[in-house]
Structure formats: C-alpha cells, structure tokens
Design a protein around this motif. Sequence first.
Motif, PDB file in Angstrom:
ATOM      1  N   PRO A  37      31.187  22.425   7.888  1.00 29.88           N
ATOM      2  CA  PRO A  37      31.196  22.857   9.294  1.00 29.88           C
ATOM      3  C   PRO A  37      31.715  21.770  10.229  1.00 29.88           C
ATOM      4  O   PRO A  37      31.937  20.631   9.814  1.00 29.88           O
ATOM      5  N   ALA A  38      31.906  22.119  11.478  1.00 29.89           N
ATOM      6  CA  ALA A  38      32.483  21.205  12.467  1.00 29.89           C
ATOM      7  C   ALA A  38      31.668  19.921  12.558  1.00 29.89           C
ATOM      8  O   ALA A  38      30.452  19.934  12.714  1.00 29.89           O
ATOM      9  N   THR A  39      32.361  18.804  12.412  1.00 28.51           N
ATOM     10  CA  THR A  39      31.767  17.478  12.513  1.00 28.51           C
ATOM     11  C   THR A  39      32.793  16.540  13.138  1.00 28.51           C
ATOM     12  O   THR A  39      33.944  16.910  13.334  1.00 28.51           O
ATOM     13  N   SER A  40      32.411  15.334  13.418  1.00 23.18           N
ATOM     14  CA  SER A  40      33.295  14.361  14.053  1.00 23.18           C
ATOM     15  C   SER A  40      34.390  13.919  13.093  1.00 23.18           C
ATOM     16  O   SER A  40      34.152  13.701  11.895  1.00 23.18           O
ATOM     17  N   LEU A  41      35.597  13.763  13.624  1.00 20.36           N
ATOM     18  CA  LEU A  41      36.722  13.316  12.803  1.00 20.36           C
ATOM     19  C   LEU A  41      36.490  11.907  12.272  1.00 20.36           C
ATOM     20  O   LEU A  41      36.862  11.581  11.150  1.00 20.36           O
ATOM     21  N   GLY A  42      35.832  11.056  13.060  1.00 18.28           N
ATOM     22  CA  GLY A  42      35.534   9.699  12.608  1.00 18.28           C
ATOM     23  C   GLY A  42      34.648   9.685  11.375  1.00 18.28           C
ATOM     24  O   GLY A  42      34.875   8.919  10.440  1.00 18.28           O
ATOM     25  N   ILE A  43      33.644  10.542  11.365  1.00 24.93           N
ATOM     26  CA  ILE A  43      32.750  10.627  10.199  1.00 24.93           C
ATOM     27  C   ILE A  43      33.509  11.125   8.985  1.00 24.93           C
ATOM     28  O   ILE A  43      33.354  10.606   7.881  1.00 24.93           O
ATOM     29  N   VAL A  44      34.358  12.129   9.188  1.00 25.66           N
ATOM     30  CA  VAL A  44      35.152  12.660   8.079  1.00 25.66           C
ATOM     31  C   VAL A  44      36.070  11.585   7.512  1.00 25.66           C
ATOM     32  O   VAL A  44      36.201  11.445   6.288  1.00 25.66           O
ATOM     33  N   LEU A  45      36.696  10.794   8.377  1.00 27.32           N
ATOM     34  CA  LEU A  45      37.588   9.732   7.913  1.00 27.32           C
ATOM     35  C   LEU A  45      36.830   8.656   7.132  1.00 27.32           C
ATOM     36  O   LEU A  45      37.288   8.205   6.073  1.00 27.32           O
ATOM     37  N   ILE A  46      35.674   8.255   7.626  1.00 28.50           N
ATOM     38  CA  ILE A  46      34.889   7.225   6.939  1.00 28.50           C
ATOM     39  C   ILE A  46      34.409   7.724   5.576  1.00 28.50           C
ATOM     40  O   ILE A  46      34.482   7.011   4.575  1.00 28.50           O
ATOM     41  N   VAL A  47      33.946   8.975   5.523  1.00 24.86           N
ATOM     42  CA  VAL A  47      33.495   9.541   4.246  1.00 24.86           C
ATOM     43  C   VAL A  47      34.663   9.650   3.271  1.00 24.86           C
ATOM     44  O   VAL A  47      34.519   9.351   2.077  1.00 24.86           O
ATOM     45  N   ALA A  48      35.837  10.035   3.765  1.00 29.03           N
ATOM     46  CA  ALA A  48      37.011  10.135   2.903  1.00 29.03           C
ATOM     47  C   ALA A  48      37.418   8.762   2.364  1.00 29.03           C
ATOM     48  O   ALA A  48      37.767   8.625   1.187  1.00 29.03           O
ATOM     49  N   ALA A  53      37.484   5.024  -2.228  1.00 31.47           N
ATOM     50  CA  ALA A  53      37.160   3.727  -2.837  1.00 31.47           C
ATOM     51  C   ALA A  53      36.292   3.903  -4.073  1.00 31.47           C
ATOM     52  O   ALA A  53      36.490   3.224  -5.089  1.00 31.47           O
ATOM     53  N   LEU A  54      35.332   4.812  -4.009  1.00 28.91           N
ATOM     54  CA  LEU A  54      34.456   5.066  -5.160  1.00 28.91           C
ATOM     55  C   LEU A  54      35.230   5.656  -6.328  1.00 28.91           C
ATOM     56  O   LEU A  54      35.089   5.202  -7.473  1.00 28.91           O
ATOM     57  N   ILE A  55      36.070   6.633  -6.061  1.00 27.56           N
ATOM     58  CA  ILE A  55      36.859   7.253  -7.130  1.00 27.56           C
ATOM     59  C   ILE A  55      37.848   6.243  -7.717  1.00 27.56           C
ATOM     60  O   ILE A  55      38.040   6.177  -8.935  1.00 27.56           O
ATOM     61  N   GLY A  56      38.463   5.433  -6.868  1.00 31.19           N
ATOM     62  CA  GLY A  56      39.373   4.400  -7.361  1.00 31.19           C
ATOM     63  C   GLY A  56      38.664   3.368  -8.222  1.00 31.19           C
ATOM     64  O   GLY A  56      39.174   2.939  -9.251  1.00 31.19           O
ATOM     65  N   GLY A  57      37.462   2.966  -7.803  1.00 31.25           N
ATOM     66  CA  GLY A  57      36.677   2.021  -8.602  1.00 31.25           C
ATOM     67  C   GLY A  57      36.290   2.587  -9.954  1.00 31.25           C
ATOM     68  O   GLY A  57      36.338   1.885 -10.966  1.00 31.25           O
ATOM     69  N   LEU A  58      35.912   3.857  -9.969  1.00 33.53           N
ATOM     70  CA  LEU A  58      35.572   4.499 -11.246  1.00 33.53           C
ATOM     71  C   LEU A  58      36.793   4.613 -12.150  1.00 33.53           C
ATOM     72  O   LEU A  58      36.693   4.429 -13.370  1.00 33.53           O
ATOM     73  N   ALA A  59      37.943   4.916 -11.558  1.00 35.94           N
ATOM     74  CA  ALA A  59      39.168   5.014 -12.361  1.00 35.94           C
ATOM     75  C   ALA A  59      39.546   3.660 -12.956  1.00 35.94           C
ATOM     76  O   ALA A  59      39.916   3.569 -14.129  1.00 35.94           O
TER      77      ALA A  59
END
Length: 93
Positions: A37-48, A53-59
């Motif tokens: 649902p609608a949330t702040s773009l800043g939060i979406v960017l930080i979570v992305a 970073a997490l997926i890259g570290g696991l890879a």
Amino acid sequence: MRLIRVFIAVLCLAAGALLGALNRQSVSIDLGFGFVPATSLGIVLIVALLAGALIGGLAISASVVLPLRRRLARAERTASAGAQLPAVTAAEN
C-alpha cells in the motif's frame, strides 16, 4: 579504526535521513504476487537498497566464500593426514 567505523555509520545514517526527507512522495507498489500500500518513497528506496545489499551478500557468500571454505577444509584434511604418516629417512631406503 573504531573512529572510522563510527564516522561511516553516522554518514550512512545521515544519508538515509536525507534520502527519507527529500523523497516524501507517496507511492504504492504492485509486485505481481502482492501489493504494497501507499508509503513514503524514501522508505521504499531504503528498503530496496538494504534488500539489494542483503541479496548481493548472499550471492557472494554462496559463490565465493562457501567454495573457498570447502577447499580450505579439504586442504586441512590432507595436511593433517600427511602429518600422521611416518617420515621416511634416507637410511630406510
């Protein structure tokens, strides 16, 4: 070294706060299998960024670190097996 880590942590926190403050637009995300649902773009960017970073570290861990650990364990086993063999001297030949 500790001071450098603290400085980098504070710098990252400041960058995250700035990112969140400058991107207050409301966005909603359709993932195909779900909907955020609608949330702040800043939060979406930080979570992305954190998810990337997490997926890259696991890879990296799966493709580089784990094979090197297996190789090291194999080398340690062969080294310990070689140390247990009796030494052959020139007089025995």
